[in-house]
Design an enzyme around this catalytic site. Sequence first.
Site, PDB file in Angstrom:
ATOM      1  N   CYS A  71     -53.025 -79.226  -9.248  1.00  0.00           N
ATOM      2  CA  CYS A  71     -53.153 -80.140 -10.380  1.00  0.00           C
ATOM      3  C   CYS A  71     -53.374 -81.546  -9.833  1.00  0.00           C
ATOM      4  O   CYS A  71     -52.563 -82.040  -9.040  1.00  0.00           O
ATOM      5  CB  CYS A  71     -51.856 -80.068 -11.183  1.00  0.00           C
ATOM      6  SG  CYS A  71     -51.719 -81.311 -12.472  1.00  0.00           S
ATOM      7  N   CYS A 180     -59.795 -82.660 -12.698  1.00  0.00           N
ATOM      8  CA  CYS A 180     -58.666 -81.964 -13.332  1.00  0.00           C
ATOM      9  C   CYS A 180     -58.979 -80.487 -13.172  1.00  0.00           C
ATOM     10  O   CYS A 180     -60.116 -80.060 -13.424  1.00  0.00           O
ATOM     11  CB  CYS A 180     -58.574 -82.334 -14.809  1.00  0.00           C
ATOM     12  SG  CYS A 180     -57.487 -81.252 -15.776  1.00  0.00           S
ATOM     13  N   THR A 181     -57.997 -79.719 -12.742  1.00  0.00           N
ATOM     14  CA  THR A 181     -58.290 -78.319 -12.413  1.00  0.00           C
ATOM     15  C   THR A 181     -58.586 -77.461 -13.649  1.00  0.00           C
ATOM     16  O   THR A 181     -59.061 -76.334 -13.514  1.00  0.00           O
ATOM     17  CB  THR A 181     -57.133 -77.693 -11.601  1.00  0.00           C
ATOM     18  OG1 THR A 181     -55.907 -77.900 -12.317  1.00  0.00           O
ATOM     19  CG2 THR A 181     -57.049 -78.327 -10.225  1.00  0.00           C
TER      20      THR A 181
HETATM   21  N1  DGL Z   1     -54.783 -79.408 -14.546  1.00  0.00           N
HETATM   22  C1  DGL Z   1     -54.195 -80.693 -14.401  1.00  0.00           C
HETATM   23  C2  DGL Z   1     -54.971 -81.613 -13.503  1.00  0.00           C
HETATM   24  O1  DGL Z   1     -55.605 -81.151 -12.591  1.00  0.00           O
HETATM   25  C3  DGL Z   1     -53.566 -81.406 -15.560  1.00  0.00           C
HETATM   26  C4  DGL Z   1     -53.845 -81.056 -16.950  1.00  0.00           C
HETATM   27  C5  DGL Z   1     -52.824 -81.663 -17.864  1.00  0.00           C
HETATM   28  O2  DGL Z   1     -51.795 -81.016 -18.061  1.00  0.00           O
HETATM   29  O3  DGL Z   1     -53.033 -82.797 -18.352  1.00  0.00           O
HETATM   30  O4  DGL Z   1     -54.936 -82.803 -13.660  1.00  0.00           O
END
Ligand code: DGL
Length: 234
Positions: A71, A180-181
């Site tokens: 993340c 963002c993943t």
């Molecule tokens: N998947 C996460 C990232 O890479 C965060 C998504 C979220 O919960 O805001 O930032």
Amino acid sequence: MGKIGVFDSGIGGLTVLDELYEVLPKEDFIFYADSIHNPYGEKSDEELYQITSDIVEYLIERDCHIIVIACNTATTRCIQYLREHFPEVVFIGTEPAVKVACDGNYKNTLVMATPATIQSERLQLLIHDNQKENNHFYLAPCYGLANAIEDGDTKKQNEIIYNLYEEYKENNIDSIVLGCTHYPHISELISSYFKDAVLLDGAMGVARETKRQMELHNLITNQGTGNVEIIKTK
Ligand code: DGL
């Protein structure tokens, strides 16, 4: 036998897990998908410290000596804090692929990320350290997008990407950092608007760095079967 802990605020982590699995097929994984706390990207640092510390404590109890923060938000906001509080763990972070954009000599790069990542000092530093004369960066905090992907809300996803395109369509965007993943899950949608842009994400780099660090710390077991135990909080 130690396992590799991986966590994210939900399905975003799967985009990193896919690459980890390729690079480390003889290890076992615990994937902690913390959907109940999604979106991380719209929370304060204090909230994120608490949430991520709880996950790390759980993964330590489950015999994880290496933890991949799949993340960008949790990495840019919390990795330093976690390294200080859990020195016994090797942490691998996921960061926006700004360096890849600079090395690829792209001219107009749109960085899509959560508001927390966009506002992070770490992102500023990544740009500052890697930017060449011709690289121009546009920073787009994508409010609500990670959550719309987590919830499978395609109408909202489309609305957000359409608005983004309207905002940047005159800027000759040639590359987009998926910071963002969750975003690689909708790469087709993004490409359908930004037809000339190359999409960049850091998942493969994270997998390679995980393997390198495991070798360095003697954490490779070669005794796993690529088993992934998934813990979903919602
Ligand atoms: N998947 C996460 C990232 O890479 C965060 C998504 C979220 O919960 O805001 O930032």
